[in-house]
Design a protein around this motif. Sequence first.
Motif, PDB file in Angstrom:
ATOM      1  N   ALA A  41      -6.796  14.586  -8.191  1.00  0.00           N
ATOM      2  CA  ALA A  41      -6.811  13.323  -7.458  1.00  0.00           C
ATOM      3  C   ALA A  41      -5.352  12.896  -7.371  1.00  0.00           C
ATOM      4  CB  ALA A  41      -7.648  12.269  -8.164  1.00  0.00           C
ATOM      5  N   ALA A  42      -4.734  13.150  -6.240  1.00  0.00           N
ATOM      6  CA  ALA A  42      -3.307  12.883  -6.066  1.00  0.00           C
ATOM      7  C   ALA A  42      -2.991  12.853  -4.581  1.00  0.00           C
ATOM      8  CB  ALA A  42      -2.457  13.946  -6.763  1.00  0.00           C
ATOM      9  N   GLY A  43      -1.922  12.150  -4.231  1.00  0.00           N
ATOM     10  CA  GLY A  43      -1.491  12.105  -2.841  1.00  0.00           C
ATOM     11  C   GLY A  43      -1.087  13.484  -2.355  1.00  0.00           C
ATOM     12  N   ILE A  44      -1.281  13.715  -1.081  1.00  0.00           N
ATOM     13  CA  ILE A  44      -1.011  15.039  -0.528  1.00  0.00           C
ATOM     14  C   ILE A  44       0.279  15.032   0.299  1.00  0.00           C
ATOM     15  CG2 ILE A  44      -3.390  15.821  -0.555  1.00  0.00           C
ATOM     16  CD1 ILE A  44      -3.619  14.949   2.369  1.00  0.00           C
ATOM     17  N   PRO A  45       0.994  16.163   0.323  1.00  0.00           N
ATOM     18  CA  PRO A  45       0.708  17.402  -0.410  1.00  0.00           C
ATOM     19  C   PRO A  45       1.005  17.254  -1.900  1.00  0.00           C
ATOM     20  CG  PRO A  45       2.806  17.582   0.733  1.00  0.00           C
ATOM     21  CD  PRO A  45       2.201  16.271   1.159  1.00  0.00           C
ATOM     22  N   ILE A  46       0.136  17.811  -2.729  1.00  0.00           N
ATOM     23  CA  ILE A  46       0.335  17.779  -4.175  1.00  0.00           C
ATOM     24  C   ILE A  46       1.361  18.852  -4.533  1.00  0.00           C
ATOM     25  CG2 ILE A  46      -0.783  18.055  -6.425  1.00  0.00           C
ATOM     26  CD1 ILE A  46      -3.458  17.388  -4.907  1.00  0.00           C
TER      27      ILE A  46
ATOM     28  N   GLU B 290      -8.305  24.902   8.540  1.00  0.00           N
ATOM     29  CA  GLU B 290      -8.826  23.752   9.261  1.00  0.00           C
ATOM     30  C   GLU B 290      -8.910  22.576   8.294  1.00  0.00           C
ATOM     31  OE1 GLU B 290     -13.568  24.921   8.814  1.00  0.00           O
ATOM     32  OE2 GLU B 290     -12.523  25.337  10.690  1.00  0.00           O
ATOM     33  N   ASP B 291      -9.109  21.375   8.849  1.00  0.00           N
ATOM     34  CA  ASP B 291      -9.189  20.186   8.002  1.00  0.00           C
ATOM     35  C   ASP B 291     -10.293  20.350   6.961  1.00  0.00           C
ATOM     36  OD1 ASP B 291      -7.282  19.264   9.731  1.00  0.00           O
ATOM     37  OD2 ASP B 291      -8.558  17.772  10.714  1.00  0.00           O
ATOM     38  N   ALA B 292     -10.042  19.802   5.764  1.00  0.00           N
ATOM     39  CA  ALA B 292     -10.993  19.941   4.659  1.00  0.00           C
ATOM     40  C   ALA B 292     -11.583  18.581   4.291  1.00  0.00           C
ATOM     41  CB  ALA B 292     -10.306  20.558   3.444  1.00  0.00           C
ATOM     42  N   ARG B 293     -12.904  18.523   4.231  1.00  0.00           N
ATOM     43  CA  ARG B 293     -13.617  17.276   3.929  1.00  0.00           C
ATOM     44  C   ARG B 293     -13.414  16.888   2.465  1.00  0.00           C
ATOM     45  NH1 ARG B 293     -17.847  19.193   5.125  1.00  0.00           N
ATOM     46  NH2 ARG B 293     -17.852  18.788   7.362  1.00  0.00           N
ATOM     47  N   ALA B 294     -13.152  15.586   2.221  1.00  0.00           N
ATOM     48  CA  ALA B 294     -12.928  15.106   0.857  1.00  0.00           C
ATOM     49  C   ALA B 294     -13.322  13.636   0.766  1.00  0.00           C
ATOM     50  CB  ALA B 294     -11.454  15.292   0.473  1.00  0.00           C
ATOM     51  N   VAL B 295     -13.040  13.033  -0.367  1.00  0.00           N
ATOM     52  CA  VAL B 295     -13.171  11.585  -0.527  1.00  0.00           C
ATOM     53  C   VAL B 295     -11.836  11.080  -1.071  1.00  0.00           C
ATOM     54  CG1 VAL B 295     -15.662  11.600  -0.888  1.00  0.00           C
ATOM     55  CG2 VAL B 295     -14.121  11.775  -2.865  1.00  0.00           C
ATOM     56  N   SER B 296     -11.601   9.768  -0.974  1.00  0.00           N
ATOM     57  CA  SER B 296     -10.287   9.258  -1.376  1.00  0.00           C
ATOM     58  C   SER B 296     -10.383   7.840  -1.918  1.00  0.00           C
ATOM     59  CB  SER B 296      -9.323   9.281  -0.187  1.00  0.00           C
ATOM     60  OG  SER B 296      -9.707   8.300   0.774  1.00  0.00           O
TER      61      SER B 296
ATOM     62  N   PRO C 262       0.830  -1.210   0.000  1.00  0.00           N
ATOM     63  CA  PRO C 262       0.000   0.000   0.000  1.00  0.00           C
ATOM     64  C   PRO C 262       0.860   1.254   0.000  1.00  0.00           C
ATOM     65  CG  PRO C 262       0.090  -0.947   2.195  1.00  0.00           C
ATOM     66  CD  PRO C 262       0.803  -1.910   1.295  1.00  0.00           C
ATOM     67  N   MET C 263       0.401   2.259  -0.704  1.00  0.00           N
ATOM     68  CA  MET C 263       1.110   3.539  -0.742  1.00  0.00           C
ATOM     69  C   MET C 263       0.421   4.557   0.170  1.00  0.00           C
ATOM     70  SD  MET C 263       1.677   3.599  -4.863  1.00  0.00           S
ATOM     71  CE  MET C 263       1.948   5.372  -4.951  1.00  0.00           C
ATOM     72  N   TYR C 264      -0.694   5.075  -0.292  1.00  0.00           N
ATOM     73  CA  TYR C 264      -1.416   6.109   0.448  1.00  0.00           C
ATOM     74  C   TYR C 264      -2.801   6.248  -0.168  1.00  0.00           C
ATOM     75  CZ  TYR C 264       0.173   8.725  -3.637  1.00  0.00           C
ATOM     76  OH  TYR C 264       0.437   9.108  -4.924  1.00  0.00           O
ATOM     77  N   GLU C 265      -3.630   7.009   0.494  1.00  0.00           N
ATOM     78  CA  GLU C 265      -4.940   7.337  -0.064  1.00  0.00           C
ATOM     79  C   GLU C 265      -4.816   8.552  -0.988  1.00  0.00           C
ATOM     80  OE1 GLU C 265      -8.460   6.887   2.855  1.00  0.00           O
ATOM     81  OE2 GLU C 265      -6.703   7.114   4.137  1.00  0.00           O
ATOM     82  N   THR C 266      -5.538   8.509  -2.080  1.00  0.00           N
ATOM     83  CA  THR C 266      -5.592   9.645  -2.998  1.00  0.00           C
ATOM     84  C   THR C 266      -6.846  10.456  -2.705  1.00  0.00           C
ATOM     85  OG1 THR C 266      -4.374   8.661  -4.833  1.00  0.00           O
ATOM     86  CG2 THR C 266      -5.979  10.331  -5.396  1.00  0.00           C
ATOM     87  N   PRO C 267      -6.702  11.630  -2.095  1.00  0.00           N
ATOM     88  CA  PRO C 267      -7.878  12.488  -1.904  1.00  0.00           C
ATOM     89  C   PRO C 267      -8.273  13.179  -3.206  1.00  0.00           C
ATOM     90  CG  PRO C 267      -6.113  13.000  -0.343  1.00  0.00           C
ATOM     91  CD  PRO C 267      -5.525  12.164  -1.426  1.00  0.00           C
TER      92      PRO C 267
END
Length: 327
Positions: free
Chosen positions: A196-201, A247-253, A119-124
């Motif tokens: 759609a990319a891993g953060i930070p982009i 503040e944290d920003a709501r997204a999907v991944s 596994p790498m990471y989630e893509t938001p």
Amino acid sequence: MRLPSTKLLAGTLAGTLLVAASAAAQDRSDWPESFTVGTASQGGTYFVYGSGWANLIADELGLSGGGEVTGGPNQNLALVHTGDLALGLTTMGPAAEALAGESPLAPGVPMDNVCALFPMYETPFSITTLADSGIESIADIPDGASIGFGPAASTSDTYFPAILEELGVNFERRNGGWNDLGGQLQDGLIDVIAFAAGIPIPAVSQLEVQTDINIIEFTEEEQAQVLEAFPVSPFMIPASTYQTLEEDARAVSMWNFTIAGCDLPEDFVYEITKLSMENNDKMMDIHRSAATSVPENIQYNTVLPFHPGAVRWYEENGYEIPDDLKL
């Protein structure tokens, strides 16, 4: 009791090391002389992560290898399947489609020579605009807005247009590398970039240094609607990711995994998996999204079979791979 002499011990040790060295050399007899990792366009996380990972493998295993700019997950799946690339990076949505023969690059061709490694990471999925655009929410995006979705056939280009259509946004579709699209946004040639990319982009980090931007989050209702319609998960972009966020920003991944040709030598893939999973500090030096590149997250692959070399490392270290994800 007569103890062995120092010379005898030294000779025995030297002999043991010689045998081990010979075995190691023999183990590499079927390894590729060089390898290439399929990444994505410059300015995106795939390029930074994949190129850095390729360099780590090459340096630590004494091989010749590097990253290659590609169109992203869909193209990486196709190139690994055909053997044109040994290794690559992909996302679980495109992987499921490719395995089922539904890849937009090769409709009707099941890509069954692709195996998962780790596994790498989630893509938001996140949206960026210029601060002076007046766009502060998805609902603010005007009809006919020009939106950059990244390289053609990338994860972003595959899913984000459909997501925005689901949310009632009407737009003109643009494609290109992330750096190029960032320049177009700054020059006023496009209105929005849907990343759609891993953060930070990297492209977003560069933009916010050069100009004022808005990073648009999903409302709770928009997030719930998208979760119902697409193979994505809820996600929060931490405020610490970008200077712009307060503040944290709501997204999907969607989860990303490294992949390999299933016909690559087992010992070769075992050593790559071992190196990657046992050196998270070095992986995070490549990109901080690698904080989630840990074996505990193998559970997020329910699609691709794991390569036998990867399976061997996981099982040796107490991680269970379901039978239906073994070759």
